[in-house]
Design a protein around this motif. Structure first.
Motif, PDB file in Angstrom:
ATOM      1  N   ALA A   1       0.850  -1.185   0.005  1.00 28.16           N
ATOM      2  CA  ALA A   1       0.008   0.062  -0.108  1.00 28.16           C
ATOM      3  C   ALA A   1       0.799   1.141   0.193  1.00 28.16           C
ATOM      4  N   GLU A   2       0.230   2.220  -0.557  1.00 29.97           N
ATOM      5  CA  GLU A   2       0.931   3.733  -0.726  1.00 29.97           C
ATOM      6  C   GLU A   2       1.234   4.177   0.844  1.00 29.97           C
ATOM      7  N   GLU A   3       2.316   4.840   1.217  1.00 29.53           N
ATOM      8  CA  GLU A   3       2.464   5.395   2.560  1.00 29.53           C
ATOM      9  C   GLU A   3       2.497   6.700   2.545  1.00 29.53           C
ATOM     10  N   SER A   4       2.139   7.335   3.793  1.00 27.89           N
ATOM     11  CA  SER A   4       2.227   8.535   4.246  1.00 27.89           C
ATOM     12  C   SER A   4       3.471   9.065   4.172  1.00 27.89           C
ATOM     13  N   GLY A   5       3.963  10.489   3.990  1.00 26.35           N
ATOM     14  CA  GLY A   5       5.125  10.879   4.175  1.00 26.35           C
ATOM     15  C   GLY A   5       5.292  12.142   3.455  1.00 26.35           C
ATOM     16  N   LEU A   6       6.588  12.890   3.544  1.00 32.23           N
ATOM     17  CA  LEU A   6       6.943  14.056   2.809  1.00 32.23           C
ATOM     18  C   LEU A   6       7.274  13.741   1.641  1.00 32.23           C
ATOM     19  N   PHE A   7       6.976  14.667   0.661  1.00 29.44           N
ATOM     20  CA  PHE A   7       7.425  14.390  -0.571  1.00 29.44           C
ATOM     21  C   PHE A   7       7.944  15.437  -1.546  1.00 29.44           C
ATOM     22  N   LEU A   8       8.630  15.305  -2.450  1.00 30.09           N
ATOM     23  CA  LEU A   8       9.374  16.372  -3.475  1.00 30.09           C
ATOM     24  C   LEU A   8       9.154  16.134  -4.970  1.00 30.09           C
ATOM     25  N   GLY A   9       8.723  16.908  -5.583  1.00 30.80           N
ATOM     26  CA  GLY A   9       8.513  16.734  -7.042  1.00 30.80           C
ATOM     27  C   GLY A   9       9.091  17.633  -8.009  1.00 30.80           C
ATOM     28  N   LEU A  10       9.286  17.490  -9.162  1.00 33.60           N
ATOM     29  CA  LEU A  10       9.686  18.261 -10.199  1.00 33.60           C
ATOM     30  C   LEU A  10       8.743  18.065 -11.349  1.00 33.60           C
ATOM     31  N   GLY A  11       8.497  19.210 -12.177  1.00 34.60           N
ATOM     32  CA  GLY A  11       7.493  18.924 -13.369  1.00 34.60           C
ATOM     33  C   GLY A  11       7.886  19.818 -14.354  1.00 34.60           C
ATOM     34  N   PHE A  12       7.258  19.533 -15.634  1.00 40.16           N
ATOM     35  CA  PHE A  12       7.301  20.488 -16.604  1.00 40.16           C
ATOM     36  C   PHE A  12       5.900  20.408 -17.469  1.00 40.16           C
ATOM     37  N   GLY A  13       5.641  21.454 -18.458  1.00 42.12           N
ATOM     38  CA  GLY A  13       4.286  21.237 -19.268  1.00 42.12           C
ATOM     39  C   GLY A  13       4.070  22.504 -19.924  1.00 42.12           C
ATOM     40  N   ALA A  14       2.942  22.566 -20.626  1.00 45.07           N
ATOM     41  CA  ALA A  14       2.466  23.364 -21.542  1.00 45.07           C
ATOM     42  C   ALA A  14       1.690  24.258 -20.695  1.00 45.07           C
ATOM     43  N   HIS A  15       1.607  25.606 -21.137  1.00 47.06           N
ATOM     44  CA  HIS A  15       0.358  26.465 -20.480  1.00 47.06           C
ATOM     45  C   HIS A  15       0.051  27.352 -21.287  1.00 47.06           C
ATOM     46  N   GLY A  16      -1.235  27.902 -21.281  1.00 42.32           N
ATOM     47  CA  GLY A  16      -1.665  28.994 -22.246  1.00 42.32           C
ATOM     48  C   GLY A  16      -1.693  30.602 -21.490  1.00 42.32           C
ATOM     49  N   ALA A  17      -1.459  31.525 -22.065  1.00 45.18           N
ATOM     50  CA  ALA A  17      -1.728  33.021 -21.413  1.00 45.18           C
ATOM     51  C   ALA A  17      -2.244  33.659 -22.344  1.00 45.18           C
ATOM     52  N   LYS A  18      -3.195  34.633 -21.840  1.00 43.49           N
ATOM     53  CA  LYS A  18      -3.960  35.618 -22.574  1.00 43.49           C
ATOM     54  C   LYS A  18      -3.780  37.084 -22.145  1.00 43.49           C
ATOM     55  N   GLN A  19      -3.804  38.002 -23.031  1.00 43.01           N
ATOM     56  CA  GLN A  19      -3.800  39.385 -22.545  1.00 43.01           C
ATOM     57  C   GLN A  19      -4.839  40.044 -23.296  1.00 43.01           C
ATOM     58  N   GLU A  20      -5.630  40.965 -22.521  1.00 48.06           N
ATOM     59  CA  GLU A  20      -6.610  41.977 -23.184  1.00 48.06           C
ATOM     60  C   GLU A  20      -6.316  43.355 -22.680  1.00 48.06           C
ATOM     61  N   ILE A  21      -6.339  44.172 -23.601  1.00 53.27           N
ATOM     62  CA  ILE A  21      -6.073  45.554 -23.392  1.00 53.27           C
ATOM     63  C   ILE A  21      -7.304  46.439 -24.016  1.00 53.27           C
ATOM     64  N   LYS A  22      -7.651  47.356 -22.905  1.00 52.03           N
ATOM     65  CA  LYS A  22      -8.725  48.630 -23.282  1.00 52.03           C
ATOM     66  C   LYS A  22      -8.004  49.765 -23.168  1.00 52.03           C
TER      67      LYS A  22
END
Length: 218
Positions: free
Chosen positions: A21-42
């Motif tokens: 079974a999975e155990e409780s504990g402290l964890f550390l992780g690294l990740g990467f991925g794609a993201h979307g960004a948007k800007q609106e100007i008035k």
């Protein structure tokens, strides 16, 4: 004889489910991925008359990285809860007022809470919520570099994903995650007490992979 074999198999199944079974504990992780960004100007005509031209960042997709650190508590063989801090930096290509294209970033610091559910000892899912702050590089929004300061604004996002739990003691995990941000950053400029510019910056989504290691507690 058949009853003895059935009883032995049942006991073995219980023993294996507890041992792996999975155990409780402290964890550390690294990740990467794609993201979307948007800007609106008035803008108002007063700004256009001054000769200042602003170019919007339309829907764009780029890449970024993140790390996470926290604690997970496993209730039973199927469920658990984790709390953790995450810090991510995402790149976006922007065009400066001189017409030059440069890569700038925005940073997000978030406190997260996820509910974990394991379908099997080696495969599960999670759903949660992140609350924190986001800071956009001034290249995204500033028209007054001398007086504008970098600042953090509020950030809230829902998150979900799938988990592959690996290793004999289930200390390794590879996760496919997705985030759906709810908040946007609004920046306003005024001239003689009148609003002349309103900008809205928003991360539209974030998807990726991350590796997580859980430290032994014994």
């Amino acid at each position: 004889m058949k009853k003895k074999i059935t009883a032995f198999a049942f006991c073995l199944m219980l023993a294996c489910s507890g041992a792996f079974a999975e155990e409780s504990g402290l964890f550390l992780g690294l990740g990467f991925g794609a993201h979307g960004a948007k800007q609106e100007i008035k803008t108002l005509k007063a700004l256009e008359a001054s000769g200042i031209k602003l170019k919007e960042i339309e829907n764009t997709t780029d890449f970024g990285g993140a790390f996470v650190f926290g604690y997970k508590h496993i209730f039973d063989e199927h469920s658990g809860l984790r709390v953790y801090l995450s810090a991510e930096s995402n790149n976006v290509e922007v065009e400066t007022t001189s017409g030059k294209k440069v890569v700038r970033s925005y940073d997000i610091m978030v406190y997260n809470v996820d509910y974990l559910f394991d379908f099997t000892p080696n495969f599960g899912a999670f759903v949660g919520l992140g609350v924190g702050a986001i800071s956009w590089d001034k290249e995204f929004w500033s028209i007054d570099w001398e007086n504008d300061d970098d600042e953090f604004r509020g950030y809230v996002a829902a998150q979900m994903g799938l988990r592959a739990i690996l290793g004999e003691k289930k200390r390794h995990a590879i996760e496919l995650f997705g985030k759906l941000p709810f908040t946007k950053t609004t920046i306003e400029y005024q001239m003689n007490g009148v609003k002349i510019v309103e900008m809205n910056l928003k991360q539209t989504y974030n998807v990726g992979l991350r590796y997580i290691y859980t430290f032994p507690m014994d």
